[in-house]
Design a protein around this motif. Structure first.
Motif, short mmCIF file in Angstrom:
data_model
loop_
_atom_site.label_atom_id
_atom_site.label_comp_id
_atom_site.label_asym_id
_atom_site.label_seq_id
_atom_site.Cartn_x
_atom_site.Cartn_y
_atom_site.Cartn_z
N LYS A 130 0.84 -1.20 0.00
CA LYS A 130 0.00 0.00 0.00
C LYS A 130 0.87 1.24 0.00
CE LYS A 130 -4.07 -1.71 2.47
NZ LYS A 130 -5.31 -1.26 3.12
N TYR B 126 -19.02 3.34 -8.20
CA TYR B 126 -19.26 4.71 -7.76
C TYR B 126 -20.35 4.64 -6.69
CZ TYR B 126 -20.61 9.65 -7.90
OH TYR B 126 -20.90 10.94 -7.54
N TYR C 275 -7.63 1.25 -6.61
CA TYR C 275 -7.58 2.66 -6.27
C TYR C 275 -8.93 3.04 -5.67
CZ TYR C 275 -7.72 7.72 -6.85
OH TYR C 275 -7.86 9.06 -6.63
N SER C 276 -8.91 3.64 -4.49
CA SER C 276 -10.18 4.08 -3.91
C SER C 276 -10.02 5.51 -3.41
CB SER C 276 -10.58 3.16 -2.75
OG SER C 276 -9.70 3.29 -1.68
N ASN C 277 -11.01 6.30 -3.72
CA ASN C 277 -10.96 7.71 -3.35
C ASN C 277 -12.38 8.17 -3.10
OD1 ASN C 277 -10.30 10.31 -2.85
ND2 ASN C 277 -9.43 10.75 -4.88
N LYS C 278 -12.71 8.41 -1.86
CA LYS C 278 -14.06 8.82 -1.48
C LYS C 278 -15.11 7.86 -2.06
CE LYS C 278 -15.37 13.02 -0.94
NZ LYS C 278 -15.80 14.38 -1.26
N THR D 106 0.12 4.20 -0.81
CA THR D 106 -0.64 5.30 -0.20
C THR D 106 -1.94 4.73 0.34
OG1 THR D 106 -2.03 5.91 -2.08
CG2 THR D 106 0.23 6.76 -2.10
N ASP D 107 -2.67 5.55 1.05
CA ASP D 107 -3.96 5.12 1.60
C ASP D 107 -4.94 4.74 0.50
OD1 ASP D 107 -3.20 5.40 4.14
OD2 ASP D 107 -4.43 7.17 4.60
N LYS D 108 -4.73 5.32 -0.67
CA LYS D 108 -5.72 5.15 -1.74
C LYS D 108 -5.40 4.00 -2.69
CE LYS D 108 -6.94 10.01 -1.58
NZ LYS D 108 -6.65 11.33 -2.13
N LEU D 109 -4.21 3.45 -2.56
CA LEU D 109 -3.75 2.50 -3.55
C LEU D 109 -3.28 1.22 -2.87
CD1 LEU D 109 -3.53 2.74 -6.62
CD2 LEU D 109 -1.18 3.55 -6.32
#
Lengths: 372, 372, 372
Positions: free
Chosen positions: C85, C171, C136-139, C87-90
């Motif tokens: 990981k 989404y 990948y996660s973002n919001k 980053t937090d998003k990946l």
């Protein structure tokens, strides 16, 4: 806390503990050269049991155990269940478990007095099964009841829809300085088209071979019923046990034979240690003076007569009698070494010595064991 | 304390640690299209090893390890044993263990310098066996002796009563800034009617295929004896290793062929890290500047010549020579990525290229690995 | 910390947690007596899943999970992978993992609303495969992509060199008090000479049988492609889910059939608890008032329509429709009991009722479950 391995716990009823055991056996089974058993007898070595698993508790009086045996380079499920203890006296268990067969079968294989249990325990196919059981214990009384399907591995077959009802009662009052154990069990099984026959057979005292000198062969059956009786007395370093079991395959349209097995045993700890009896079975002997404390650990000597009779009605599976003598050394808690001698008298054997169905066999085996 | 995974301990000598490892491999084995190996060569991916297990210690200088490999969606026992260490210099081990085959075989597969060990290690059937061993180590000297039966899985067969005696001696003095390693091993095995033949064969550099281009086929035998020689020098980031082994199947009534294998290797850490040698084998390289500390981890380059000759007397199993080049990246302690190229020269091959027994093969493989 | 079992951690990024789960199922599959399914239907009991494993993290943002299912008295690898990981998003995952098949398949089997997932999930052979993926996660956005080879067990065969590319996008914005979930996935697989056919088939609602009433049989194919669509809405105790998937085997020289499956479901928690949605899937429902706190735990009712159509072009595999009703009781966190009724309408069935390919089946099943 530490119980061979670490037990971790957290507030609210959580706990977790890894579990495992290893038993390494070597044995000589010295039968007459004329016995027609291929290369199955003689000297053998095996990883007898190699268990790995876990147990734990959850809030709400739930608990669990999941453990597998990988000794045969495969997976055999052992205790795999969920428990619920609404009160101190009552425990319900759902999953893969023993069906209350009797004193020695319910006693952990870690604590048996010979390398193997008495012949009837394996001859009569005592095994774990998936089911639901309830156990009530109150002071000297223990009542165990359950309804079971089949062994986990057998259940991987679609067609297995056998079921059984099994129960056991133990009364174990203190008598003077010691404790008496009186028990009985009953078992009713319907094969319910999952199989059309049963088979009873026993190894020659040790498990290093897959040869069975006594063997009923397949008996056409729709079910089976069996009954066990247990009597024991434990006082300090001494114990004596007598246990018998008889099983009757239910043959459609034929008279039903009944096969009987049993053993009588006495044992003595020579090192000032005490035999441990708990919850209707024998439990772990913990040496008062282990080697790490400068002592010699605990030493127990056991003497046993073991008998399995697979002859009845028109079935001639043979009669196997054994005299067994064992010395158990427990240098440290959770470590155990066993020396075991057995002399067998076999008659009407399923495996002949030349043309002779009657012969004698000498056996000697050793085990190294630890668990956590 | 923490060793990849948590090690829990308690007063009196208790400790417990979970163990595990995962190795994921992909490799291309690019042989001439005419090589008659079905769809076994070419690109392949496999879970090379997936170990799960535990180890621990008990009071009284006892210890244990129980670990299984589930990579093949089955169970293969690896280290499954009980140890006893009466003194710092002496260790007895009872159970499933390696029989002191040699430097590279005894070095953990976590720390080998190529994806796979040199061809002779698998060709000569080095494996774990159930037995009893003793190891004496004192400063620069290491003496290992053991008596063994067979591999745990083979022991599930009644008929397996093979046995072997195996020993190894290592002398490893400091020489200037570095350490010299000189070792030798000897192995004597009696099949003792458990089998009537032996077979030696080797994969083409990688394990993603089950094809063996060199292969003696079954050789009638009653036993086998083998000898190994080891020479290594380690200094800071540098190591050089030369190891050879020869094995002789004992053929009743026929002359005995002798097969030889060996490798020579040099390796260098490029990142200021040091090669680790301990207890007669290579050990874990721990990067001084892991990625988590802002560094790039440890990088090691290794170059090897590997040879296995399965031709002797009337046996024509083939000769396989390989040149191997590897780059090992250890971004964090307990994590490792390996790139490995190998070029093979095969002659007198058991698998022909068309009608030609002599050809060359290019191989390239990668591994991702972690353990605890 | 405690997550069913203990999670141990140490400074620098180390952590370790044992994992496990047990699901015990009993079910009745009541088909017309004329259905030609041998003894496969009727009453059945099975250890549905028995997982044992571990997970952990290492410094440098690495993590891992290794878990096996031993329910079938064998070993099936489940999640066996290494993660990174940056980053937090990946999150990158290398190893044996799910290939982003869809909402219900990616939701843990611990949290499904019926005993089994909708028929298409097993009919279309959704499984774990060895590969490399990135998430990948973002919001409100989730993107999942991966390249995969085959299932770990299939990879033990040399010849398996199939590969696939799989992706999924979700989404999931907040809409008023609730959350909407919109997702789609695409899958392209090349069998690449590892196999020459594919097969699609589904069990009759429960897993206690291996009979499949609908079944395409082997379809010659060089690959397959499939697409999934997902729509869900979660608000407090309520959830509604609609999911569909269609798969097309690629037949050389023939037109390609397309098979479709899907389900629509609504569910409601009756006990003031909330449905949990997280990271593009449903997650663990934790009862606000467990039994241990004097409450009755959480109770959820679910109603589902499930359809799998294996008829297209010249392939007549059958159509199976099911109406399912389930009651889930979660007395304590990590413990779950499920009652599940299903009514099936089968037409053009692969297994006939006498000569009739159209019939109805009633099913009723129960499950006891815990995990850690």
């Amino acid at each position: 806390s530490w119980k061979g391995g670490p037990e971790v716990s957290a507030p609210g009823g959580w706990s977790f503990k890894p579990r495992g055991r290893l038993q390494l056996d070597s044995a000589i089974i010295d039968a007459p050269a004329s016995v027609n058993a291929g290369d199955g007898l003689g000297f053998g070595t095996e990883v007898r049991r190699a268990f790995l698993g876990v147990e734990g508790t959850l809030p709400g009086n739930f608990g669990y155990r999941m453990e597998v045996d990988v000794a045969s380079s495969g997976v055999e499920l052992t205790d795999v269940f969920l428990t619920y203890k609404p009160t101190d006296k009552l425990t319900f268990t759902l999953g893969h478990q023993k069906a209350f067969w009797g004193l020695e079968e319910l006693t952990s294989d870690l604590f048996t007095s010979m390398l193997e249990r008495a012949a009837f325990n394996s001859a009569f196919n005592f095994e774990r099964r998936v089911g639901l059981s309830g156990v009530y214990s109150n002071k000297d009384l223990l009542v165990q009841l359950g309804a079971f399907s089949a062994n986990a591995e057998d259940l991987t077959s679609d067609g297995n829809n056998s079921y059984s009802f099994d129960g056991r009662i133990v009364y174990a009052p203190k008598i003077g300085e010691g404790r008496l154990h009186v028990g009985g069990s009953a078992h009713f099984r319907d094969l319910n088209d999952s199989a059309t026959s049963v088979r009873y057979r026993a190894r020659p005292f040790f498990h290093t071979t897959d040869v069975r000198l006594v063997d009923t062969g397949n008996i056409p059956a729709t079910g089976e019923r069996s009954f066990g009786a247990e009597l024991a007395y434990v006082q300090g370093p001494f114990h004596a046990t007598v246990e018998g079991h008889q099983i009757t395959p239910l043959r459609p349209g034929l008279s039903n034979p009944t096969f009987r097995g049993g053993y009588a045993e006495i044992g003595m700890l020579l090192t000032g240690d005490a035999t441990v009896y708990k919850g209707g079975i024998y439990d772990r002997i913990r040496p008062k003076s282990p080697v790490s404390a400068g002592g010699i650990g605990a030493v127990q000597m056991n003497l046993r007569y073991d008998r399995i009779d697979l002859n009845d009605e028109d079935v001639a599976g043979g009669l196997q009698q054994a005299a067994g003598l064992s010395a158990i050394w427990i240098p440290e808690d959770y470590v155990r070494f066993i020396l075991n001698y057995g002399h067998l008298w076999v008659s009407d054997a399923a495996v002949l010595a030349g043309a002779d169905p009657d012969y004698q066999v000498d056996t000697f085996g050793v085990r190294a064991q630890f668990d956590f």
